[in-house]
Enzyme design. Sequence first.
Site, PDB file in Angstrom:
ATOM      1  N   LYS A 118       0.850  -1.206   0.000  1.00  0.00           N
ATOM      2  CA  LYS A 118       0.000   0.000   0.000  1.00  0.00           C
ATOM      3  C   LYS A 118       0.880   1.248   0.000  1.00  0.00           C
ATOM      4  CE  LYS A 118      -4.069  -2.170   0.761  1.00  0.00           C
ATOM      5  NZ  LYS A 118      -5.059  -2.394  -0.248  1.00  0.00           N
ATOM      6  N   LYS A 198      -3.137 -12.147  -7.580  1.00  0.00           N
ATOM      7  CA  LYS A 198      -4.191 -12.730  -6.743  1.00  0.00           C
ATOM      8  C   LYS A 198      -5.519 -12.054  -7.071  1.00  0.00           C
ATOM      9  CE  LYS A 198      -5.497 -11.143  -2.836  1.00  0.00           C
ATOM     10  NZ  LYS A 198      -6.192 -10.852  -1.589  1.00  0.00           N
ATOM     11  N   LYS A 201     -10.514  -7.634  -4.875  1.00  0.00           N
ATOM     12  CA  LYS A 201     -11.427  -6.520  -5.189  1.00  0.00           C
ATOM     13  C   LYS A 201     -10.637  -5.265  -5.526  1.00  0.00           C
ATOM     14  CE  LYS A 201     -13.943  -8.329  -1.472  1.00  0.00           C
ATOM     15  NZ  LYS A 201     -13.942  -8.099  -0.035  1.00  0.00           N
TER      16      LYS A 201
HETATM   17  N1  AQP Z   1      -7.631 -14.611  -4.507  1.00  0.00           N
HETATM   18  C1  AQP Z   1      -7.862 -15.231  -3.364  1.00  0.00           C
HETATM   19  N2  AQP Z   1      -7.506 -16.520  -3.199  1.00  0.00           N
HETATM   20  C2  AQP Z   1      -7.744 -17.160  -2.027  1.00  0.00           C
HETATM   21  N3  AQP Z   1      -8.346 -16.561  -0.968  1.00  0.00           N
HETATM   22  C3  AQP Z   1      -8.694 -15.273  -1.081  1.00  0.00           C
HETATM   23  N4  AQP Z   1      -9.276 -14.404  -0.239  1.00  0.00           N
HETATM   24  C4  AQP Z   1      -9.403 -13.201  -0.855  1.00  0.00           C
HETATM   25  N5  AQP Z   1      -8.922 -13.265  -2.088  1.00  0.00           N
HETATM   26  C5  AQP Z   1      -8.471 -14.541  -2.278  1.00  0.00           C
HETATM   27  C6  AQP Z   1      -9.692 -14.701   1.119  1.00  0.00           C
HETATM   28  O1  AQP Z   1     -11.022 -14.244   1.279  1.00  0.00           O
HETATM   29  C7  AQP Z   1     -11.192 -13.773   2.610  1.00  0.00           C
HETATM   30  C8  AQP Z   1     -11.752 -12.368   2.591  1.00  0.00           C
HETATM   31  O2  AQP Z   1     -10.772 -11.491   2.050  1.00  0.00           O
HETATM   32  P1  AQP Z   1     -10.885  -9.938   1.974  1.00  0.00           P
HETATM   33  O3  AQP Z   1     -12.068  -9.458   2.695  1.00  0.00           O
HETATM   34  O4  AQP Z   1      -9.569  -9.326   2.312  1.00  0.00           O
HETATM   35  O5  AQP Z   1     -11.146  -9.822   0.409  1.00  0.00           O
HETATM   36  P2  AQP Z   1     -10.263  -9.380  -0.808  1.00  0.00           P
HETATM   37  O6  AQP Z   1     -11.015  -9.754  -2.027  1.00  0.00           O
HETATM   38  O7  AQP Z   1      -8.839  -9.811  -0.685  1.00  0.00           O
HETATM   39  O8  AQP Z   1     -10.390  -7.834  -0.563  1.00  0.00           O
HETATM   40  P3  AQP Z   1      -9.616  -6.649  -1.147  1.00  0.00           P
HETATM   41  O9  AQP Z   1     -10.459  -5.463  -0.924  1.00  0.00           O
HETATM   42  O10 AQP Z   1      -9.196  -6.932  -2.519  1.00  0.00           O
HETATM   43  O11 AQP Z   1      -8.380  -6.579  -0.220  1.00  0.00           O
HETATM   44  P4  AQP Z   1      -6.867  -6.678  -0.600  1.00  0.00           P
HETATM   45  O12 AQP Z   1      -6.630  -5.706  -1.704  1.00  0.00           O
HETATM   46  O13 AQP Z   1      -6.193  -6.286   0.689  1.00  0.00           O
HETATM   47  O14 AQP Z   1      -6.575  -8.105  -1.003  1.00  0.00           O
HETATM   48  C9  AQP Z   1      -9.807 -13.836   3.272  1.00  0.00           C
HETATM   49  O15 AQP Z   1      -9.708 -14.998   4.053  1.00  0.00           O
HETATM   50  C10 AQP Z   1      -8.868 -13.914   2.109  1.00  0.00           C
HETATM   51  O16 AQP Z   1      -7.660 -14.583   2.439  1.00  0.00           O
END
Ligand code: AQP
Length: 329
Positions: A118, A198, A201
């Site tokens: 970040k 990965k 969002k």
């Molecule tokens: N790509 C992924 N593969 C496996 N597990 C995943 N998780 C998220 N993406 C993957 C898991 O889902 C749970 C919720 O995660 P989150 O709320 O952090 O969702 P996100 O999609 O990762 O959200 P953001 O907004 O995109 O956050 P950043 O940018 O920080 O990654 C968790 O258990 C996560 O491991």
Amino acid sequence: MTSTLPARARCFSGIQPSGAVHIGNDLGAIRNYVALQDRFESIYCIVDFHALTSTHDPEAMRQRTREMAAALLALGLDPARCTLFVQSHRPEVTELMWLFTTVTPVGWLQRTPTYKEKRANQPDDLNHGLLTYPVLQAADIVLYKASVVPVGKDQAAHLELSREIVRAFNSRYGETFPEPQAVYTEAPVVLGTDGVKKMSKSVGNTIPVFAPEDEIRRTIMGMVTDTLRIRRTDPGHPERCNVCQLHRFYGDDYEEIWEGERTARTGCVDTKKLLAERLLRHYAPARERYAELMAHPATLDAILEEGADRLKPIVDATMAEVRAKMGLR
Ligand code: AQP
């Protein structure tokens, strides 16, 4: 990993209401939330405090919180078998977080991969919450003395930090909290539509579970596949193709699909079309439940309120113990 844990262990995990649920969330974490709700005393949290580090529109926050609740219930969480609640509805967690900051060296937080990322990507929008995030995460988990934490692999460093914070607290104030253990699914890292990063969002490379059908089809048809395969007749490299990899979770003929790509019997377009069909078929019942739940917001709100109420005795007991140990009361 879970077989070594006592059956009565508590399970906790949180998910941010920061956008639409995607298949990475489902394959990497939510499938395990559902599977573990019968095995452990399970608590699942929509972490709106965490989402505030990136979501600054109050109406969007309210709407996404409801959508996340509907999504989790539609995908299989059952309020009779687990507790589902919203983080800010049990605000005691922020007190525990503050107490934990006093045993957490700043260097530990500055070293976390997400913070470093970040800091590099958004140097002008680096709020304090992005640095302190893992301390709140540690508090989230151990406020309920949970030791089992189903998450995706991207959370491994945060979980390790939670364990270090717990160790630091226990060593200063006496054994109080169990060290939380991460539990992974068979898809601990799901790659995004770009086939490289990965699915996330914030990157914008997701396949959303509850979007309109044509949007899901369009997203899948736009996925990056095997970049080494130039012509339809070229033999493919299924190990490099994220579309092929995803078939593993939406059918039982993955080996055949792999072989089809490898021998050029099938093209990337065929594999994508098939994935779109299978994925929509797989999620059809959940998508129906989601629409029903979203049509009844009062029911959703009641489930979330009931969840937060149910947790009050656990929270009161933990906080009384912590305050006493730290000389606060
Ligand atoms: N790509 C992924 N593969 C496996 N597990 C995943 N998780 C998220 N993406 C993957 C898991 O889902 C749970 C919720 O995660 P989150 O709320 O952090 O969702 P996100 O999609 O990762 O959200 P953001 O907004 O995109 O956050 P950043 O940018 O920080 O990654 C968790 O258990 C996560 O491991």
